[in-house]
Motif scaffolding. Structure first.
Motif, mmCIF file in Angstrom:
data_model
loop_
_atom_site.group_PDB
_atom_site.id
_atom_site.type_symbol
_atom_site.label_atom_id
_atom_site.label_comp_id
_atom_site.label_asym_id
_atom_site.label_seq_id
_atom_site.Cartn_x
_atom_site.Cartn_y
_atom_site.Cartn_z
ATOM 1 N N GLY A 168 -17.289 -34.559 -30.079
ATOM 2 C CA GLY A 168 -15.934 -34.744 -29.569
ATOM 3 C C GLY A 168 -14.993 -35.145 -30.690
ATOM 4 O O GLY A 168 -15.414 -35.703 -31.705
ATOM 5 N N HIS A 169 -13.739 -34.814 -30.498
ATOM 6 C CA HIS A 169 -12.755 -35.103 -31.550
ATOM 7 C C HIS A 169 -11.333 -35.095 -31.007
ATOM 8 O O HIS A 169 -11.067 -34.607 -29.920
ATOM 9 N N LEU A 170 -10.461 -35.641 -31.835
ATOM 10 C CA LEU A 170 -9.020 -35.420 -31.736
ATOM 11 C C LEU A 170 -8.670 -34.433 -32.845
ATOM 12 O O LEU A 170 -9.466 -34.206 -33.753
ATOM 13 N N HIS A 171 -7.488 -33.898 -32.804
ATOM 14 C CA HIS A 171 -7.041 -33.091 -33.928
ATOM 15 C C HIS A 171 -6.368 -34.002 -34.953
ATOM 16 O O HIS A 171 -5.675 -34.959 -34.599
ATOM 17 N N ALA A 172 -6.595 -33.694 -36.237
ATOM 18 C CA ALA A 172 -5.989 -34.492 -37.303
ATOM 19 C C ALA A 172 -4.460 -34.452 -37.164
ATOM 20 O O ALA A 172 -3.789 -35.464 -37.349
ATOM 21 N N ALA B 38 -2.509 -28.481 -29.802
ATOM 22 C CA ALA B 38 -3.225 -28.183 -28.562
ATOM 23 C C ALA B 38 -4.349 -27.181 -28.814
ATOM 24 O O ALA B 38 -4.546 -26.715 -29.956
ATOM 25 N N GLU B 39 -5.074 -26.843 -27.767
ATOM 26 C CA GLU B 39 -6.205 -25.917 -27.883
ATOM 27 C C GLU B 39 -6.511 -25.333 -26.512
ATOM 28 O O GLU B 39 -6.333 -26.022 -25.503
ATOM 29 N N TYR B 40 -6.955 -24.086 -26.488
ATOM 30 C CA TYR B 40 -7.505 -23.499 -25.261
ATOM 31 C C TYR B 40 -9.022 -23.451 -25.343
ATOM 32 O O TYR B 40 -9.585 -23.105 -26.404
ATOM 33 N N TYR B 41 -9.684 -23.771 -24.238
ATOM 34 C CA TYR B 41 -11.117 -23.528 -24.040
ATOM 35 C C TYR B 41 -11.253 -22.623 -22.823
ATOM 36 O O TYR B 41 -10.431 -22.707 -21.902
ATOM 37 N N TRP B 42 -12.307 -21.815 -22.803
ATOM 38 C CA TRP B 42 -12.624 -21.051 -21.579
ATOM 39 C C TRP B 42 -14.136 -20.940 -21.436
ATOM 40 O O TRP B 42 -14.861 -20.779 -22.418
ATOM 41 N N ALA C 253 -8.370 -36.365 -26.716
ATOM 42 C CA ALA C 253 -9.708 -36.192 -27.295
ATOM 43 C C ALA C 253 -10.544 -35.329 -26.355
ATOM 44 O O ALA C 253 -10.413 -35.442 -25.133
ATOM 45 N N HIS C 254 -11.372 -34.449 -26.920
ATOM 46 C CA HIS C 254 -12.134 -33.514 -26.081
ATOM 47 C C HIS C 254 -13.582 -33.407 -26.533
ATOM 48 O O HIS C 254 -13.883 -33.468 -27.726
ATOM 49 N N ARG C 255 -14.455 -33.254 -25.545
ATOM 50 C CA ARG C 255 -15.909 -33.209 -25.757
ATOM 51 C C ARG C 255 -16.511 -32.339 -24.661
ATOM 52 O O ARG C 255 -16.134 -32.464 -23.497
HETATM 53 MN MN MN Z 1 -10.364 -29.228 -30.810
#
Ligand code: MN
Length: 180
Positions: A83-87, A92-96, A131-133
């Motif tokens: 998991g992380h944050l962006h520096a 933003a980010e897309y996941y699918w 933050a995303h994991r």
């Molecule tokens: Mn990311």
């Protein structure tokens, strides 16, 4: 030339980078460190493929990739990414979802953690500052596509220090979100 297999997310062609994390690389990530230590350190936890169209840090570019989180548990805690944050925290980010069954953990700046279920066809917009994991809560590999800015960078530090505020555990009846 670059090719993406829409079933598996597998990328083939030039400028495809691969990385992997095994249990031996994930010291301190799981709540039950003794359980992790008792397992085979070579066990694959997850791997990432990405198309490096730009150099990391180039403004205005994009990266495209696929993460594969293996099924398994350390103690009663499902395999997951660091998991992380962006520096660049506003990026933003897309996941699918491509295959498998997962939970996408999302934690805001006030350390409130929630999740979105991930399965084939689910689409997840991760705003800046979150933050995303990925957590594999199923019995098959969890494969998830992603697209993010090439200047977003990765900040693993705060997660490594403080973790997420909740963990995904199986206490006998499937996944539950437990506040840490
Ligand atoms: Mn990311």
């Amino acid at each position: 030339m670059i090719h993406v297999d829409f079933e598996s997310g597998h990328l083939q062609g030039d400028a495809v980078l691969h990385s992997e994390r095994r249990l031996e690389d994930l010291v301190g990530l799981f709540a039950d460190e003794a359980a992790r230590e008792s397992m085979d350190g070579k066990t694959l936890a997850y791997r990432v493929e990405m198309h490096e169209a730009e150099k990391e840090g180039v403004e205005g570019g994009l990266f495209f990739g696929t993460s594969h989180v293996m099924p398994g548990k350390v103690g009663d805690e499902y395999f997951m990414t660091k998991g992380h944050l962006h520096a660049k925290v506003h990026c933003a980010e897309y996941y699918w979802g491509l295959s498998g069954t997962g939970w996408l953990l999302l934690m805001d700046e006030n350390r409130n953690t929630r999740y979105e279920p991930v399965s084939r066809g689910s689409l997840h917009y991760i705003p800046g500052g979150i933050a995303h994991r990925l957590v594999n809560v199923g019995e098959e590999p969890l494969s998830v596509g992603a697209c993010w800015p090439s200047d977003a960078g990765h900040d693993y530090g705060s997660i490594a220090t403080d973790g997420f505020s909740a963990r995904v555990l199986d206490q006998g009846s499937g996944p539950v979100l437990i506040q840490d």
